[in-house]
Design an enzyme around this catalytic site. Structure first.
Site, short mmCIF file in Angstrom:
data_model
loop_
_atom_site.label_atom_id
_atom_site.label_comp_id
_atom_site.label_asym_id
_atom_site.label_seq_id
_atom_site.Cartn_x
_atom_site.Cartn_y
_atom_site.Cartn_z
N SER B 94 0.83 -1.20 0.00
CA SER B 94 0.00 0.00 0.00
C SER B 94 0.87 1.27 0.00
O SER B 94 1.73 1.42 -0.86
CB SER B 94 -0.92 -0.07 1.21
OG SER B 94 -1.96 0.83 1.11
N ASP B 216 -9.80 -4.37 -6.01
CA ASP B 216 -9.27 -3.69 -4.82
C ASP B 216 -9.82 -2.27 -4.82
O ASP B 216 -9.53 -1.47 -5.71
CB ASP B 216 -7.73 -3.66 -4.90
CG ASP B 216 -7.09 -2.94 -3.72
OD1 ASP B 216 -7.82 -2.36 -2.89
OD2 ASP B 216 -5.86 -2.95 -3.64
N HIS B 244 -7.57 -5.57 -0.53
CA HIS B 244 -6.37 -4.72 -0.53
C HIS B 244 -5.19 -5.38 0.18
O HIS B 244 -4.10 -4.85 0.15
CB HIS B 244 -6.71 -3.39 0.15
CG HIS B 244 -5.61 -2.38 0.06
ND1 HIS B 244 -5.08 -1.96 -1.15
CD2 HIS B 244 -4.93 -1.71 1.02
CE1 HIS B 244 -4.14 -1.06 -0.92
NE2 HIS B 244 -4.01 -0.90 0.39
#
Lengths: 367, 262
Positions: B94, B216, B244
């Site tokens: 991320s 996602d 995610h």
């Protein structure tokens, strides 16, 4: 209408007093109970097969992906999270949810069960608490700024007041040398007394501001020089400024006192000044300074009306002023500063008051 | 306090080649618990918590320093120097994908390869660019985080901080993988979701693997492809996994995608 049965588990699922949702490992909805459908105004067809997060507001979606989903994988459950489910009408429905992951023997996720409870009131209450906290924080900050400014102002004011006072004092001294008549001497003595009192008031104001500004009173301790001459000087000045009043002083200082002499002088000045203002004018003020039992003891006593019980607790608070004739009216800082000086010396300042006498006693350890 | 304690750094193995794993917004280094073991035989593996997360030293949290991703990238460089890492494989999840991209530019030679899991250089839509979120939605998120303090309380902070290794967590340490001071969580959310690192991508000159999930909502496939186009020496693998956090939900797929690349 069907009559509900106590042991009907299907009914217990469908019409439970909370919402139930079952999710597949990919986050898509397998089943929703009737309670949740009726709360959200949606149908089973609309919800089944969709992602659970599709029915959350965006903040909830992000939170679900970044916190809830990972925690479910890591610890297998997640209790008491706040989430907003969006109803068919597009309204957010505030809920509190618990989630539990079902796993096989290898720890692989099989499904997730969610139980959701309506929490509109609770969430509103929490929101109000948060808002109140933020408001309190903001108010506190602005209050702090204002009070800091105020104290800075007092400090600057104190400094600026000292200069003209020094000029008056110097002027009075010069005039005193050339004064001839009794009247002139009287006026000049009065001038000097007033200057002394004024200087004392300014010192107290400055010390008070300084104490409040966070630095506290700073001490300049010195054992080498004797304390007694300082006390003599202070008391002599007070005798001069209070003609007609008797101050009896008794000294028994046998060992060096590790203190800030000018601060102790200020303490004595404040206590004796207080005794002169409030004590009976036909009785002497009695000062005793002694070193005994490992302590430096200093007491100041006066006769007159005892201090009322009700105000005893407030004596050492700043700006506390007792009943006194207007000409002796001070700022109400004298006893407060005296107590601060005592504290800075790791000592105590206590008061006792009876119909016989009112006595302030300062005790500090000798080391 | 040194960087090792500050960032709760854990090093496994003695291999010459090394791999450092960086967690994203939300939780801590435990996010890598299913992926890291697969590489522990051939790599010296390094796990850590960003300051403000997990078992890091919360006292080291500096509002100003961590108001940009560059502050976090500086920490990576410091950890790398402390451990003497060179030509390491940086695996970022991320927002840490971008932190890794910045760190790679700050310390040439330290990071030899980048693996980005679910990267996004910008979360907020901007003209033709679709990040997936509006400014308002991110503001709502910041508000919303206050409703979910995850059982954080000031009384409990010492217990959490006093167990940096947290061997086996008691019931009262529930949620600790993702729990931190709500103010810090909010600040990290702000820097994460308001960052714009699009202009930094073409400066990434190390081989980069982008691991992209199907479906996602935080970092969409279109965003992953944008990153792929912008980084010169990059390749992209689309996983079947959804969500995610494939490092937790589909570790085998992540490992399989990483192996040929590293």
């Amino acid at each position: 209408m069907d009559v509900p049965r106590i042991d009907d588990f299907e009914d217990m699922f469908e019409n439970a007093p909370c919402g139930y949702i079952t999710l597949l490992p990919n986050g898509r909805i397998k089943r929703v109970n009737k309670t949740l459908l009726s709360w959200t105004g949606r149908t089973a067809e609309q919800m089944t097969g969709q992602r659970f997060s599709d029915f959350l507001n965006m903040a909830g979606r992000i939170y679900f992906e970044t916190h809830i989903a990972p925690l479910l994988r890591m610890q297998g459950f997640f209790n008491e999270f706040a989430i907003d489910v969006v109803t068919a009408a597009g309204e957010p429905l505030q809920m509190i949810a618990n989630a539990l992951e079902g796993r096989n023997a290898d720890g692989k996720a099989l499904f997730t069960r969610l139980a959701l409870i309506k929490a509109t009131d609770r969430r509103r209450y929490e929101h109000e608490l948060l808002t109140a906290r933020d408001v309190a924080k903001t108010n506190l900050e602005s209050e702090r700024e204002a009070s800091e400014l105020r104290e800075q102002f007092i400090a600057v004011l104190g400094h600026d007041l000292r200069n003209p006072l020094a000029s008056i004092s110097a002027g009075a001294r010069i005039l005193g040398r050339e004064a001839k008549s009794d009247k002139e001497h009287q006026v000049i003595a009065m001038l000097e007394t007033t200057v002394l009192r004024m200087a004392g008031l300014i010192d107290n104001v400055l010390d008070f501001a300084r104490g409040r500004l966070g630095g506290g009173l700073t001490l300049d301790r010195d054992t080498r020089k004797p304390l007694e001459p300082v006390l003599h000087q202070v008391i002599d000045e007070l005798r001069l400024s209070s003609p007609g009043r008797q101050i009896q002083a008794e000294y028994a200082i046998d060992v060096p006192v590790n203190c800030d002499r000018s601060r102790i002088g200020q303490l004595v000045s404040n206590l004796v000044g207080n005794a002169l203002s409030h004590g009976a004018s036909n009785e002497p003020v009695r000062v005793r300074a002694a070193t005994e039992d490992g302590l430096f003891k200093l007491s100041v006593a006066n006769g007159g009306e005892p201090i009322p019980e009700a105000v005893m607790g407030k004596l050492f608070e700043p700006f506390f002023r007792g009943e006194v004739r207007a000409s002796r009216q001070g700022l109400g800082l004298g006893l407060h500063i005296a107590a601060q000086i005592a504290k800075a010396h790791e000592g105590t300042l206590a008061v006792s008051s009876t119909s016989e006498e009112t006595r302030f006693t300062f005790l500090m350890p000798l080391r | 306090m040194g960087v090792i304690e500050r960032n709760n750094v854990h090093v496994q193995g003695t291999s010459e080649r090394s791999m450092i794993f960086a967690h994203g917004f939300g939780c801590d280094q435990n996010m890598w618990r299913f992926v890291e073991p697969a590489f522990a035989d051939n790599f010296k593996t390094v796990l850590f918590d960003h300051v403000g997360a997990g078992g890091s030293d919360l006292k080291a949290y500096n509002r100003e320093k961590y108001s940009t991703l560059a502050g976090y990238a500086d920490d990576i460089v410091e950890i790398g120097r402390e451990l003497g890492l060179t030509d390491t494989v940086f695996v970022g999840h991320s927002v840490s994908s971008m932190i890794g991209a910045l760190a790679a530019q700050k310390a040439p030679g330290m990071i030899g390869k980048l693996v980005m899991v679910g990267p996004s250089p910008r979360y907020i839509d901007d003209g033709d660019y679709v990040g997936g979120f509006s400014e308002t939605q991110i503001e709502e998120l910041l508000q919303f985080l206050e409703s979910n303090h995850m059982g954080w309380s000031t009384q409990m902070a010492p217990a959490i901080m006093g167990n940096p290794d947290r061997p086996e967590l008691g019931e009262e340490l529930t949620n600790s993988f993702c729990r931190t001071d709500p103010e810090i969580a909010k600040a990290f959310a702000r820097v994460t979701f308001k960052s714009d690192n699009r202009a930094d991508l073409d400066k990434v000159d190390v081989p980069t693997l982008i691991i992209q999930c199907t479906d996602d909502i935080i970092a969409s496939k279109a965003v992953g492809e944008f990153v792929h186009r912008a980084i010169p020496k990059s390749e992209i693998v689309i996983l079947e996994a959804t969500g995610h956090c494939p490092n937790l939900s589909a570790p085998d797929e992540v490992i399989a995608a990483m192996r040929p690349f590293v």
